[in-house]
Design a protein around this motif. Structure first.
Motif, PDB file in Angstrom:
ATOM      1  N   GLU B  15       0.849  -1.187   0.000  1.00 36.70           N
ATOM      2  CA  GLU B  15       0.000   0.000   0.000  1.00 36.70           C
ATOM      3  C   GLU B  15       0.889   1.243   0.000  1.00 36.70           C
ATOM      4  O   GLU B  15       1.894   1.309   0.703  1.00 36.70           O
ATOM      5  N   GLY B  16       0.514   2.199  -0.828  1.00 33.75           N
ATOM      6  CA  GLY B  16       1.278   3.433  -0.918  1.00 33.75           C
ATOM      7  C   GLY B  16       2.274   3.462  -2.063  1.00 33.75           C
ATOM      8  O   GLY B  16       2.767   4.538  -2.435  1.00 33.75           O
ATOM      9  N   GLU B  17       2.568   2.293  -2.637  1.00 29.00           N
ATOM     10  CA  GLU B  17       3.504   2.241  -3.759  1.00 29.00           C
ATOM     11  C   GLU B  17       2.829   2.670  -5.053  1.00 29.00           C
ATOM     12  O   GLU B  17       1.617   2.604  -5.195  1.00 29.00           O
ATOM     13  N   ASP B  18       3.667   3.079  -6.007  1.00 31.34           N
ATOM     14  CA  ASP B  18       3.175   3.386  -7.339  1.00 31.34           C
ATOM     15  C   ASP B  18       3.223   2.118  -8.195  1.00 31.34           C
ATOM     16  O   ASP B  18       4.059   1.243  -7.990  1.00 31.34           O
ATOM     17  N   VAL B  19       2.313   2.026  -9.155  1.00 35.69           N
ATOM     18  CA  VAL B  19       2.187   0.843  -9.996  1.00 35.69           C
ATOM     19  C   VAL B  19       2.261   1.249 -11.464  1.00 35.69           C
ATOM     20  O   VAL B  19       1.685   2.273 -11.842  1.00 35.69           O
ATOM     21  N   SER B  20       2.956   0.452 -12.246  1.00 36.07           N
ATOM     22  CA  SER B  20       2.991   0.689 -13.688  1.00 36.07           C
ATOM     23  C   SER B  20       2.683  -0.603 -14.426  1.00 36.07           C
ATOM     24  O   SER B  20       3.187  -1.660 -14.061  1.00 36.07           O
ATOM     25  N   MET B  21       1.885  -0.511 -15.456  1.00 35.10           N
ATOM     26  CA  MET B  21       1.568  -1.660 -16.293  1.00 35.10           C
ATOM     27  C   MET B  21       1.453  -1.194 -17.735  1.00 35.10           C
ATOM     28  O   MET B  21       1.241   0.000 -17.993  1.00 35.10           O
ATOM     29  N   ASN B  22       1.615  -2.141 -18.663  1.00 33.40           N
ATOM     30  CA  ASN B  22       1.519  -1.722 -20.055  1.00 33.40           C
ATOM     31  C   ASN B  22       0.774  -2.726 -20.904  1.00 33.40           C
ATOM     32  O   ASN B  22       0.497  -3.858 -20.487  1.00 33.40           O
ATOM     33  N   CYS B  23       0.472  -2.291 -22.078  1.00 33.51           N
ATOM     34  CA  CYS B  23      -0.313  -3.070 -23.027  1.00 33.51           C
ATOM     35  C   CYS B  23       0.313  -2.880 -24.397  1.00 33.51           C
ATOM     36  O   CYS B  23       0.567  -1.742 -24.810  1.00 33.51           O
ATOM     37  N   THR B  24       0.588  -3.973 -25.093  1.00 33.03           N
ATOM     38  CA  THR B  24       1.230  -3.852 -26.396  1.00 33.03           C
ATOM     39  C   THR B  24       0.479  -4.642 -27.445  1.00 33.03           C
ATOM     40  O   THR B  24      -0.143  -5.666 -27.160  1.00 33.03           O
ATOM     41  N   SER B  25       0.578  -4.140 -28.659  1.00 33.09           N
ATOM     42  CA  SER B  25      -0.096  -4.766 -29.782  1.00 33.09           C
ATOM     43  C   SER B  25       0.872  -4.895 -30.948  1.00 33.09           C
ATOM     44  O   SER B  25       1.827  -4.139 -31.056  1.00 33.09           O
ATOM     45  N   SER B  26       0.595  -5.829 -31.827  1.00 30.11           N
ATOM     46  CA  SER B  26       1.423  -5.969 -33.025  1.00 30.11           C
ATOM     47  C   SER B  26       0.942  -5.038 -34.135  1.00 30.11           C
ATOM     48  O   SER B  26       1.603  -4.881 -35.160  1.00 30.11           O
ATOM     49  N   SER B  27      -0.211  -4.408 -33.933  1.00 25.77           N
ATOM     50  CA  SER B  27      -0.701  -3.474 -34.937  1.00 25.77           C
ATOM     51  C   SER B  27      -1.142  -2.170 -34.283  1.00 25.77           C
ATOM     52  O   SER B  27      -1.226  -2.074 -33.071  1.00 25.77           O
ATOM     53  N   ILE B  28      -1.396  -1.200 -35.125  1.00 26.04           N
ATOM     54  CA  ILE B  28      -1.714   0.144 -34.655  1.00 26.04           C
ATOM     55  C   ILE B  28      -3.136   0.229 -34.122  1.00 26.04           C
ATOM     56  O   ILE B  28      -4.055  -0.356 -34.698  1.00 26.04           O
ATOM     57  N   PHE B  29      -3.304   0.970 -33.047  1.00 21.18           N
ATOM     58  CA  PHE B  29      -4.628   1.245 -32.506  1.00 21.18           C
ATOM     59  C   PHE B  29      -4.900   2.749 -32.548  1.00 21.18           C
ATOM     60  O   PHE B  29      -3.991   3.545 -32.361  1.00 21.18           O
ATOM     61  N   ASN B  30      -6.130   3.109 -32.766  1.00 25.31           N
ATOM     62  CA  ASN B  30      -6.534   4.522 -32.787  1.00 25.31           C
ATOM     63  C   ASN B  30      -7.169   4.974 -31.487  1.00 25.31           C
ATOM     64  O   ASN B  30      -7.351   6.169 -31.269  1.00 25.31           O
ATOM     65  N   THR B  31      -7.538   4.019 -30.674  1.00 17.49           N
ATOM     66  CA  THR B  31      -8.164   4.299 -29.384  1.00 17.49           C
ATOM     67  C   THR B  31      -7.670   3.263 -28.389  1.00 17.49           C
ATOM     68  O   THR B  31      -7.564   2.082 -28.727  1.00 17.49           O
ATOM     69  N   TRP B  32      -7.368   3.723 -27.186  1.00 18.29           N
ATOM     70  CA  TRP B  32      -7.027   2.807 -26.105  1.00 18.29           C
ATOM     71  C   TRP B  32      -7.989   3.068 -24.952  1.00 18.29           C
ATOM     72  O   TRP B  32      -8.227   4.215 -24.583  1.00 18.29           O
ATOM     73  N   LEU B  33      -8.531   1.998 -24.408  1.00 18.25           N
ATOM     74  CA  LEU B  33      -9.415   2.084 -23.251  1.00 18.25           C
ATOM     75  C   LEU B  33      -8.799   1.264 -22.121  1.00 18.25           C
ATOM     76  O   LEU B  33      -8.285   0.174 -22.354  1.00 18.25           O
ATOM     77  N   TRP B  34      -8.866   1.798 -20.909  1.00 17.49           N
ATOM     78  CA  TRP B  34      -8.396   1.051 -19.741  1.00 17.49           C
ATOM     79  C   TRP B  34      -9.574   0.802 -18.803  1.00 17.49           C
ATOM     80  O   TRP B  34     -10.344   1.718 -18.501  1.00 17.49           O
ATOM     81  N   TYR B  35      -9.692  -0.457 -18.359  1.00 18.43           N
ATOM     82  CA  TYR B  35     -10.778  -0.872 -17.495  1.00 18.43           C
ATOM     83  C   TYR B  35     -10.233  -1.539 -16.239  1.00 18.43           C
ATOM     84  O   TYR B  35      -9.147  -2.130 -16.247  1.00 18.43           O
ATOM     85  N   LYS B  36     -11.050  -1.504 -15.182  1.00 23.57           N
ATOM     86  CA  LYS B  36     -10.779  -2.268 -13.967  1.00 23.57           C
ATOM     87  C   LYS B  36     -11.967  -3.195 -13.733  1.00 23.57           C
ATOM     88  O   LYS B  36     -13.131  -2.772 -13.865  1.00 23.57           O
ATOM     89  N   GLN B  37     -11.669  -4.442 -13.400  1.00 26.24           N
ATOM     90  CA  GLN B  37     -12.724  -5.408 -13.136  1.00 26.24           C
ATOM     91  C   GLN B  37     -12.538  -6.020 -11.758  1.00 26.24           C
ATOM     92  O   GLN B  37     -11.481  -6.543 -11.432  1.00 26.24           O
ATOM     93  N   ASP B  38     -13.594  -5.941 -10.946  1.00 31.92           N
ATOM     94  CA  ASP B  38     -13.621  -6.623  -9.662  1.00 31.92           C
ATOM     95  C   ASP B  38     -14.242  -8.005  -9.867  1.00 31.92           C
ATOM     96  O   ASP B  38     -14.999  -8.208 -10.821  1.00 31.92           O
ATOM     97  N   PRO B  39     -13.943  -8.956  -8.983  1.00 30.48           N
ATOM     98  CA  PRO B  39     -14.453 -10.326  -9.157  1.00 30.48           C
ATOM     99  C   PRO B  39     -15.965 -10.380  -9.327  1.00 30.48           C
ATOM    100  O   PRO B  39     -16.710  -9.784  -8.532  1.00 30.48           O
ATOM    101  N   GLY B  40     -16.420 -11.053 -10.374  1.00 31.61           N
ATOM    102  CA  GLY B  40     -17.841 -11.237 -10.596  1.00 31.61           C
ATOM    103  C   GLY B  40     -18.577 -10.010 -11.088  1.00 31.61           C
ATOM    104  O   GLY B  40     -19.808 -10.045 -11.219  1.00 31.61           O
TER     105      GLY B  40
END
Lengths: 114, 112
Positions: B15-40
């Motif tokens: 708790e209190g730490e910073d977090v970094s994550m990434n997403c990569t694709s083999s092709s170009i995207f024009n829009t990126w969306l980020w979502y969070k999902q809780d269980p169920g």
């Protein structure tokens, strides 16, 4: 609350049966998307509708079909159910169904095939 | 088929730490969306990005649209226990088929 309504929340059925999942999009949204999420997996795109017309299709099985009605609600029909069809099924909606949309998701239908 | 790869797959942080994550694709995207999902539950939209290089914040969350248009990044600052969940990137394939595909997900666990 995303404004996307899915019913039922839970569904338990037997192999070989047929079920219908229902989705009402957010007010004003014309496009509906269906996704399948198996246990601890990502979301797999099934199909998209825009204003009643099919717009895009993913890896949707032939046993599955969907439609979007004039009032814009959508139904996903799953037939000849198999154990492997057990999953969370999500519906999402967006305003116009283009490539710069924000998708808003419902809370899903948990399907258990026994 | 087309896939969005996310890394790390999972992470434990204090708790209190910073977090970094990434997403990569083999092709170009024009829009990126980020979502969070809780269980169920259904995925909840966190941030939407529309232009290469764009940097957008939502509270403690900041996301960036990579300049190559083949990647995107999400940072969470000063993590708290309720940040626990699975984070997904998503975007529409640019082949004109309007398929919005999702990444493989990053599962975040926060240690109090």
């Amino acid at each position: 609350d995303s404004g996307v309504t899915q019913t039922p929340k839970h569904l338990i059925t037997a192999t070989g049966q047929r079920v219908t999942l229902r989705c009402s999009p957010r007010s004003g949204d014309l496009s509906v998307y269906w996704y399948q999420q198996s246990l601890d997996q990502g979301l797999q795109f099934l199909i998209q509708y825009y204003n009643g017309e099919e717009r895009a299709k993913g890896n949707i099985l032939e046993r599955f079909s969907a439609q979007q009605f004039p009032d814009l609600h959508s139904e996903l029909n799953l037939s000849s159910l198999e154990l492997g069809d057990s999953a969370l099924y999500f519906c999402a909606s967006s305003v116009a169904g283009g490539t710069n949309e924000k998708l808003f998701f419902g809370s899903g239908t948990q399907l258990s095939v026994l | 088929g087309q896939q969005l790869n996310q890394s790390p797959q999972s992470m434990f942080i204090q708790e209190g730490e910073d977090v970094s994550m990434n997403c990569t694709s083999s092709s170009i995207f024009n829009t990126w969306l980020w979502y969070k999902q809780d269980p169920g539950e259904g995925p909840v939209l966190l941030i939407a990005l529309y232009k290469a290089g764009e940097l957008t914040s939502n509270g403690r969350l900041t996301a960036q649209f990579g300049i190559t248009r083949k990647d995107s990044f999400l940072n969470i600052s000063a993590s708290i226990p309720s940040d626990v969940g699975i984070y997904f990137c998503a975007g529409p394939l640019t082949s004109g088929t309007y398929k919005y595909i999702f990444g493989t997900g990053t599962r975040l666990k926060v240690l109090a």
